[in-house]
Design an enzyme around this catalytic site. Sequence first.
Site, mmCIF file in Angstrom:
data_model
loop_
_atom_site.group_PDB
_atom_site.id
_atom_site.type_symbol
_atom_site.label_atom_id
_atom_site.label_comp_id
_atom_site.label_asym_id
_atom_site.label_seq_id
_atom_site.Cartn_x
_atom_site.Cartn_y
_atom_site.Cartn_z
ATOM 1 N N ASP A 1 7.658 2.969 -2.649
ATOM 2 C CA ASP A 1 7.845 4.002 -1.632
ATOM 3 C C ASP A 1 9.284 4.013 -1.102
ATOM 4 O OD1 ASP A 1 7.539 1.527 -0.440
ATOM 5 O OD2 ASP A 1 5.980 2.125 0.968
ATOM 6 N N ARG B 1 0.085 6.548 7.899
ATOM 7 C CA ARG B 1 0.189 6.724 6.446
ATOM 8 C C ARG B 1 -0.265 8.113 5.992
ATOM 9 N NH1 ARG B 1 1.064 1.721 4.053
ATOM 10 N NH2 ARG B 1 -0.035 -0.039 4.961
ATOM 11 N N ASP C 1 14.648 -0.936 1.146
ATOM 12 C CA ASP C 1 15.374 -1.169 2.400
ATOM 13 C C ASP C 1 16.378 -2.296 2.137
ATOM 14 O OD1 ASP C 1 15.718 -0.863 5.210
ATOM 15 O OD2 ASP C 1 14.309 -2.464 5.620
ATOM 16 N N ASP D 1 3.628 3.241 6.768
ATOM 17 C CA ASP D 1 2.900 2.972 8.003
ATOM 18 C C ASP D 1 3.728 2.237 9.050
ATOM 19 O OD1 ASP D 1 3.091 0.398 6.736
ATOM 20 O OD2 ASP D 1 1.434 -0.272 8.000
ATOM 21 N N VAL E 1 10.986 4.844 9.169
ATOM 22 C CA VAL E 1 10.254 6.080 8.870
ATOM 23 C C VAL E 1 8.778 5.794 8.599
ATOM 24 C CG1 VAL E 1 12.224 7.429 8.039
ATOM 25 C CG2 VAL E 1 11.022 5.915 6.448
ATOM 26 N N LYS F 1 17.271 3.369 1.459
ATOM 27 C CA LYS F 1 18.140 3.182 2.636
ATOM 28 C C LYS F 1 19.256 2.217 2.245
ATOM 29 C CE LYS F 1 14.832 2.073 5.759
ATOM 30 N NZ LYS F 1 14.179 1.820 7.074
ATOM 31 N N LYS G 1 0.789 -1.194 0.000
ATOM 32 C CA LYS G 1 0.000 0.000 0.000
ATOM 33 C C LYS G 1 0.843 1.275 0.000
ATOM 34 C CE LYS G 1 -3.579 -1.935 3.054
ATOM 35 N NZ LYS G 1 -4.201 -1.714 4.385
ATOM 36 N N GLY G 2 2.073 1.138 0.443
ATOM 37 C CA GLY G 2 2.913 2.298 0.763
ATOM 38 C C GLY G 2 3.050 3.366 -0.309
HETATM 39 P P1 5GP Z 1 12.750 -4.436 1.574
HETATM 40 O O1 5GP Z 1 12.226 -5.682 0.926
HETATM 41 O O2 5GP Z 1 13.486 -3.524 0.625
HETATM 42 O O3 5GP Z 1 13.574 -4.750 2.809
HETATM 43 O O4 5GP Z 1 11.512 -3.650 2.169
HETATM 44 C C1 5GP Z 1 10.688 -2.909 1.386
HETATM 45 C C2 5GP Z 1 9.347 -2.721 2.061
HETATM 46 O O5 5GP Z 1 9.457 -2.716 3.491
HETATM 47 C C3 5GP Z 1 8.794 -1.363 1.694
HETATM 48 O O6 5GP Z 1 7.963 -1.456 0.567
HETATM 49 C C4 5GP Z 1 8.032 -0.973 2.942
HETATM 50 O O7 5GP Z 1 6.724 -1.504 2.868
HETATM 51 C C5 5GP Z 1 8.758 -1.663 4.061
HETATM 52 N N1 5GP Z 1 9.731 -0.757 4.742
HETATM 53 C C6 5GP Z 1 11.073 -0.789 4.643
HETATM 54 N N2 5GP Z 1 11.629 0.185 5.378
HETATM 55 C C7 5GP Z 1 10.611 0.842 5.957
HETATM 56 C C8 5GP Z 1 10.533 1.979 6.835
HETATM 57 O O8 5GP Z 1 11.523 2.599 7.248
HETATM 58 N N3 5GP Z 1 9.292 2.374 7.203
HETATM 59 C C9 5GP Z 1 8.151 1.736 6.780
HETATM 60 N N4 5GP Z 1 6.986 2.223 7.211
HETATM 61 N N5 5GP Z 1 8.171 0.673 5.951
HETATM 62 C C10 5GP Z 1 9.396 0.242 5.544
#
Ligand code: 5GP
Length: 172
Positions: A97, A162, A100, A156, A150, A128, A40-41
């Site tokens: 959005d 959100r 990470d 969220d 964040v 990040k 949803k982000g």
């Molecule tokens: P990844 O697979 O890159 O580790 O994570 C991506 C997803 O994790 C993003 O689409 C988001 O939904 C969530 N996410 C990663 N870091 C953050 C953060 O700092 N805050 C929030 N609210 N969601 C995050």
Amino acid sequence: MDKTKIIITREEIAKRIAELAAELSRDYKDKNPILIGVLKGSFVFLSDLVRAMNIPVEVDFIRVSSYGACKETSGKIKLVQGLKIPIKGRHVLVVEDIVDGGLTVSFLLDYVKHRRPVSIKLCALFDKPSRRKVEVPIDYIGFTIPDAFVVGYGLDCNEKYRYLPDLCILEE
Ligand code: 5GP
């Protein structure tokens, strides 16, 4: 309710999105791209982005789940809702959005690639890089941010925050 501290203001976000939109409008001129928002982000980012662009685009959404309770990722990514528009032979821009660890985006790029678009690029509003587990090519980045959890501007924690217009850090 936890306290939130603004790290990127709504004005800074709007300014950066206008720059990204100008760049994308140039790069995708006459290409009629499909922008795929990751739910949803990315719903806030995508809606601001398409309205700042000055070329025709189509929009679809994809939904994945990976997070457990707020800050804890389960590490397992599940497709909850796939694409509705056929993308074979089209130019596709995945709009995320935040990147990470990179696992979500890498899963999504694979899913999209299998459907044989002419091109696939990735646009992420927040990055990040210090948390990366798998390398992912991000073609358009809004902001590089430090390693902090964040919320706001679509992001969220257990479905809260959100709606906040600025990007904030959750203070424990
Ligand atoms: P990844 O697979 O890159 O580790 O994570 C991506 C997803 O994790 C993003 O689409 C988001 O939904 C969530 N996410 C990663 N870091 C953050 C953060 O700092 N805050 C929030 N609210 N969601 C995050």
